[in-house]
Design a protein around this motif. Structure first.
Motif, PDB file in Angstrom:
ATOM      1  N   SER A 118      -8.329   1.538   4.615  1.00  0.00           N
ATOM      2  CA  SER A 118      -7.857   2.825   5.136  1.00  0.00           C
ATOM      3  C   SER A 118      -8.655   4.048   4.688  1.00  0.00           C
ATOM      4  CB  SER A 118      -6.394   3.019   4.717  1.00  0.00           C
ATOM      5  OG  SER A 118      -6.307   3.225   3.313  1.00  0.00           O
ATOM      6  N   LYS A 159     -10.168   1.141  13.609  1.00  0.00           N
ATOM      7  CA  LYS A 159      -8.774   1.357  14.013  1.00  0.00           C
ATOM      8  C   LYS A 159      -8.693   1.476  15.543  1.00  0.00           C
ATOM      9  CE  LYS A 159      -5.535   1.822  11.786  1.00  0.00           C
ATOM     10  NZ  LYS A 159      -4.565   0.864  11.187  1.00  0.00           N
ATOM     11  N   ASP A 206      -3.770 -12.920   3.438  1.00  0.00           N
ATOM     12  CA  ASP A 206      -4.670 -12.135   4.280  1.00  0.00           C
ATOM     13  C   ASP A 206      -4.183 -12.181   5.735  1.00  0.00           C
ATOM     14  OD1 ASP A 206      -6.945 -11.203   5.735  1.00  0.00           O
ATOM     15  OD2 ASP A 206      -8.245 -11.861   4.083  1.00  0.00           O
ATOM     16  N   ILE A 263       1.674   3.781   2.436  1.00  0.00           N
ATOM     17  CA  ILE A 263       2.699   4.024   3.463  1.00  0.00           C
ATOM     18  C   ILE A 263       3.608   2.806   3.589  1.00  0.00           C
ATOM     19  CG2 ILE A 263       3.131   4.665   5.865  1.00  0.00           C
ATOM     20  CD1 ILE A 263       0.285   5.870   5.920  1.00  0.00           C
ATOM     21  N   ASN A 299      -1.168  11.392   5.831  1.00  0.00           N
ATOM     22  CA  ASN A 299       0.085  11.277   5.070  1.00  0.00           C
ATOM     23  C   ASN A 299      -0.126  11.735   3.631  1.00  0.00           C
ATOM     24  OD1 ASN A 299       2.155   8.593   6.255  1.00  0.00           O
ATOM     25  ND2 ASN A 299       0.645   9.701   7.440  1.00  0.00           N
ATOM     26  N   GLY A 322       0.831  -1.205   0.000  1.00  0.00           N
ATOM     27  CA  GLY A 322       0.000   0.000   0.000  1.00  0.00           C
ATOM     28  C   GLY A 322       0.866   1.255   0.000  1.00  0.00           C
ATOM     29  N   ASP A 351       0.917  -9.129   2.197  1.00  0.00           N
ATOM     30  CA  ASP A 351      -0.109  -8.209   1.683  1.00  0.00           C
ATOM     31  C   ASP A 351      -1.122  -8.995   0.865  1.00  0.00           C
ATOM     32  OD1 ASP A 351      -1.457  -6.131   0.009  1.00  0.00           O
ATOM     33  OD2 ASP A 351      -0.030  -4.809   1.030  1.00  0.00           O
ATOM     34  N   PHE A 383       0.935  -2.439   9.031  1.00  0.00           N
ATOM     35  CA  PHE A 383       0.242  -1.373   8.283  1.00  0.00           C
ATOM     36  C   PHE A 383      -1.091  -1.853   7.707  1.00  0.00           C
ATOM     37  CE2 PHE A 383       4.785  -0.382   7.682  1.00  0.00           C
ATOM     38  CZ  PHE A 383       4.819   0.972   7.941  1.00  0.00           C
ATOM     39  N   TYR A 388     -14.358   3.568   9.789  1.00  0.00           N
ATOM     40  CA  TYR A 388     -12.901   3.378   9.679  1.00  0.00           C
ATOM     41  C   TYR A 388     -12.230   3.663  11.014  1.00  0.00           C
ATOM     42  CZ  TYR A 388      -8.048   4.822   8.908  1.00  0.00           C
ATOM     43  OH  TYR A 388      -6.677   4.990   9.020  1.00  0.00           O
TER      44      TYR A 388
HETATM   45  P1  NAD Z   1      -3.454   1.687   1.881  1.00  0.00           P
HETATM   46  O1  NAD Z   1      -4.934   1.530   1.785  1.00  0.00           O
HETATM   47  O2  NAD Z   1      -2.731   2.465   0.830  1.00  0.00           O
HETATM   48  O3  NAD Z   1      -2.766   0.242   1.932  1.00  0.00           O
HETATM   49  C1  NAD Z   1      -3.256  -0.803   2.707  1.00  0.00           C
HETATM   50  C2  NAD Z   1      -2.505  -2.078   2.315  1.00  0.00           C
HETATM   51  O4  NAD Z   1      -2.987  -3.140   3.137  1.00  0.00           O
HETATM   52  C3  NAD Z   1      -2.741  -2.486   0.862  1.00  0.00           C
HETATM   53  O5  NAD Z   1      -1.522  -2.879   0.267  1.00  0.00           O
HETATM   54  C4  NAD Z   1      -3.692  -3.675   0.971  1.00  0.00           C
HETATM   55  O6  NAD Z   1      -3.548  -4.608  -0.095  1.00  0.00           O
HETATM   56  C5  NAD Z   1      -3.283  -4.256   2.307  1.00  0.00           C
HETATM   57  N1  NAD Z   1      -4.374  -5.026   2.931  1.00  0.00           N
HETATM   58  C6  NAD Z   1      -5.672  -4.654   3.108  1.00  0.00           C
HETATM   59  N2  NAD Z   1      -6.362  -5.620   3.700  1.00  0.00           N
HETATM   60  C7  NAD Z   1      -5.481  -6.624   3.939  1.00  0.00           C
HETATM   61  C8  NAD Z   1      -5.603  -7.897   4.549  1.00  0.00           C
HETATM   62  N3  NAD Z   1      -6.786  -8.345   5.032  1.00  0.00           N
HETATM   63  N4  NAD Z   1      -4.507  -8.680   4.645  1.00  0.00           N
HETATM   64  C9  NAD Z   1      -3.305  -8.244   4.149  1.00  0.00           C
HETATM   65  N5  NAD Z   1      -3.146  -7.067   3.552  1.00  0.00           N
HETATM   66  C10 NAD Z   1      -4.225  -6.265   3.448  1.00  0.00           C
HETATM   67  O7  NAD Z   1      -3.200   2.293   3.316  1.00  0.00           O
HETATM   68  P2  NAD Z   1      -2.095   3.343   3.795  1.00  0.00           P
HETATM   69  O8  NAD Z   1      -2.585   4.705   3.511  1.00  0.00           O
HETATM   70  O9  NAD Z   1      -0.774   2.913   3.315  1.00  0.00           O
HETATM   71  O10 NAD Z   1      -2.173   3.146   5.368  1.00  0.00           O
HETATM   72  C11 NAD Z   1      -1.346   2.187   6.047  1.00  0.00           C
HETATM   73  C12 NAD Z   1      -1.682   2.193   7.522  1.00  0.00           C
HETATM   74  O11 NAD Z   1      -1.499   3.510   8.047  1.00  0.00           O
HETATM   75  C13 NAD Z   1      -3.127   1.821   7.826  1.00  0.00           C
HETATM   76  O12 NAD Z   1      -3.134   1.011   8.976  1.00  0.00           O
HETATM   77  C14 NAD Z   1      -3.810   3.147   8.084  1.00  0.00           C
HETATM   78  O13 NAD Z   1      -4.893   2.991   8.980  1.00  0.00           O
HETATM   79  C15 NAD Z   1      -2.668   3.942   8.702  1.00  0.00           C
HETATM   80  N6  NAD Z   1      -2.787   5.400   8.520  1.00  0.00           N
HETATM   81  C16 NAD Z   1      -2.844   5.936   7.250  1.00  0.00           C
HETATM   82  C17 NAD Z   1      -2.901   7.318   7.101  1.00  0.00           C
HETATM   83  C18 NAD Z   1      -2.919   7.962   5.736  1.00  0.00           C
HETATM   84  O14 NAD Z   1      -2.958   9.197   5.651  1.00  0.00           O
HETATM   85  N7  NAD Z   1      -2.848   7.233   4.650  1.00  0.00           N
HETATM   86  C19 NAD Z   1      -2.936   8.156   8.229  1.00  0.00           C
HETATM   87  C20 NAD Z   1      -2.902   7.561   9.489  1.00  0.00           C
HETATM   88  C21 NAD Z   1      -2.804   6.188   9.628  1.00  0.00           C
END
Ligand code: NAD
Ligand code: TYD
Length: 349
Positions: free
Chosen positions: A83, A162, A57, A11, A188, A9, A31, A79, A158
């Motif tokens: 999201s 979390k 998963d 981050i 982010n 994903g 992932d 991560f 969401y």
């Molecule tokens: P994203 O949606 O871009 O990526 C999520 C990743 O998790 C993807 O690669 C997806 O394939 C994988 N995924 C989803 N369900 C899954 C499962 N059941 N098993 C295995 N893999 C799975 O998210 P992101 O923006 O990179 O966020 C990463 C983390 O950071 C998350 O936990 C999110 O809550 C947290 N976060 C994000 C932000 C932001 O601004 N993006 C801010 C604060 C916190």
């Protein structure tokens, strides 16, 4: 070796690249490759023996147990999540499944693995849980920023999922003594972000001459953290964080959504002029249900205890981000698939 979940994903992939560039030790990436997971994010690691990919998963406990036994990681950086707030409003079920049940499954298998480790590996092991400032709810314009002691008050499905995962992580420390650390960060931005979130969505719509959909009056405030600063914050928490503690990670960059969208337009007017100013595309649309007014982070704890501070100023980070999207047309074309178009139709009509 560390095990990262959700490393394909936004981050997660920035973190994997950052980890291999700075720490240089191997990473295994678990992932599922949902719509948000994109192996192309890590294409530069092809053939690098320090990177191992496992598609699966985080709810699959047999798979997790097998990966832990085989690779014996010294840390898990978690991560993987659903999201996107808007998607959680349309369909909260997946959020409960991945964010709550998935985190529980990972914690259970991590507990079994950690419990059986011999010293010194046992004392060295860490479970780092990546969470969000959205668990704290919404601030008024004059309220003090969220600190680690702000009571949880999640408002979207969401954020609630979390928050539930954060509580489980906390409980595994208090009940079983598991060596966990939680980080709660703000919004982010940066390269490799899927264009359903505000900044990449606005960049791509503006480039294509499409409306820039601002929810409500555009006065909601978010704190913006460059993803590279988030990655260094996580590394600091992993290396020096106190077990069982939580650390807020923020960018010291509070902006209204309108300020962000205008800033994107101004940069594009310069780098990719379109005749008329891009800001002419701004369109006010129906507000998000339950839309949180303001998020702001007090990041004093991580600054004082771990010596971490954000390095990227928003204006410069945003310009670099726009430049990245302009320079990576192939990546963009790859993610604007049928699934993406379906989402745009569902959400924006
Ligand atoms: P994203 O949606 O871009 O990526 C999520 C990743 O998790 C993807 O690669 C997806 O394939 C994988 N995924 C989803 N369900 C899954 C499962 N059941 N098993 C295995 N893999 C799975 O998210 P992101 O923006 O990179 O966020 C990463 C983390 O950071 C998350 O936990 C999110 O809550 C947290 N976060 C994000 C932000 C932001 O601004 N993006 C801010 C604060 C916190
Ligand atoms: P988003 O990137 O979805 O992150 P979050 O909801 O987790 O903060 O949205 C950031 C802000 O931008 C939020 O206040 C909602 C707003 N927004 C819009 O105005 N229009 C859009 O098309 C999107 C996706 C978000």
């Amino acid at each position: 070796m560390i095990l990262v979940t959700g490393g394909a994903g936004f981050i997660g992939s920035n973190f994997v690249l950052d980890w291999i560039a700075t720490e240089g030790t191997p990473v295994i990436n678990l992932d599922k490759l949902t719509y948000a997971g994109n192996p192309a994010n890590l294409a530069s690691l092809k053939g690098d023996s320090r990177y191992v990919f496992a598609q699966g998963d985080i709810c699959d406990r047999t798979l997790i147990a097998g990966l832990l036994q085989k690779h014996q990681p010294q840390a898990i950086v978690h991560f993987a999540a659903e999201s996107h707030v808007d998607r959680s409003i349309h369909g909260p079920g997946e959020f409960v499944q991945t964010n709550v049940v998935g985190t529980f499954s990972l914690l259970e298998e991590a507990r079994a693995y950690w419990g059986a480790l011999a010293e010194p590996a046992k004392s060295r092991f860490r479970f780092l849980h990546v969470s969000t400032d959205e668990v704290y709810g919404s601030l008024g314009m004059n309220d003090p920023a969220f600190s680690e002691t702000t009571p949880y008050a999640p408002n979207s499905p969401y954020a609630a999922s979390k928050a539930a995962s954060d509580h489980l992580v906390r409980a595994y420390h208090h009940t079983y003594g598991m060596p966990v650390i939680t980080t709660n960060c703000s919004n982010n931005y940066g390269p490799l972000q899927f264009p359903e979130k505000l900044i990449p969505l606005m960049i791509l719509n503006a480039l294509n001459g499409k409306p820039l959909p601002v929810y409500g009056d555009g006065k909601n405030v978010r704190d913006w953290l460059h993803v590279s600063d988030h990655c260094s914050g996580i590394r600091a928490a992993l290396a020096r964080g106190k077990l069982g503690e939580t650390y807020n990670i923020g960018g010291n960059s509070e902006k209204t959504n309108l300020e962000v969208v205008h800033a994107v337009c101004t940069i594009l007017d310069e780098l990719h002029p379109a005749g008329a100013p891009h800001a002419k595309l701004i369109t006010y649309v129906k507000d998000r249900p339950g839309h949180d007014q303001r998020y702001a982070i007090n990041a004093e704890k991580i600054r004082c205890e771990l010596g971490w501070e954000p390095q990227e100023r928003f204006e410069k980070g945003l310009r670099k981000t726009v430049e990245w999207y302009l320079a990576n047309g192939e990546w963009v074309r790859g993610v604007i698939s049928g699934e993406y178009r379906k989402w745009m139709d569902t959400q924006y009509g």
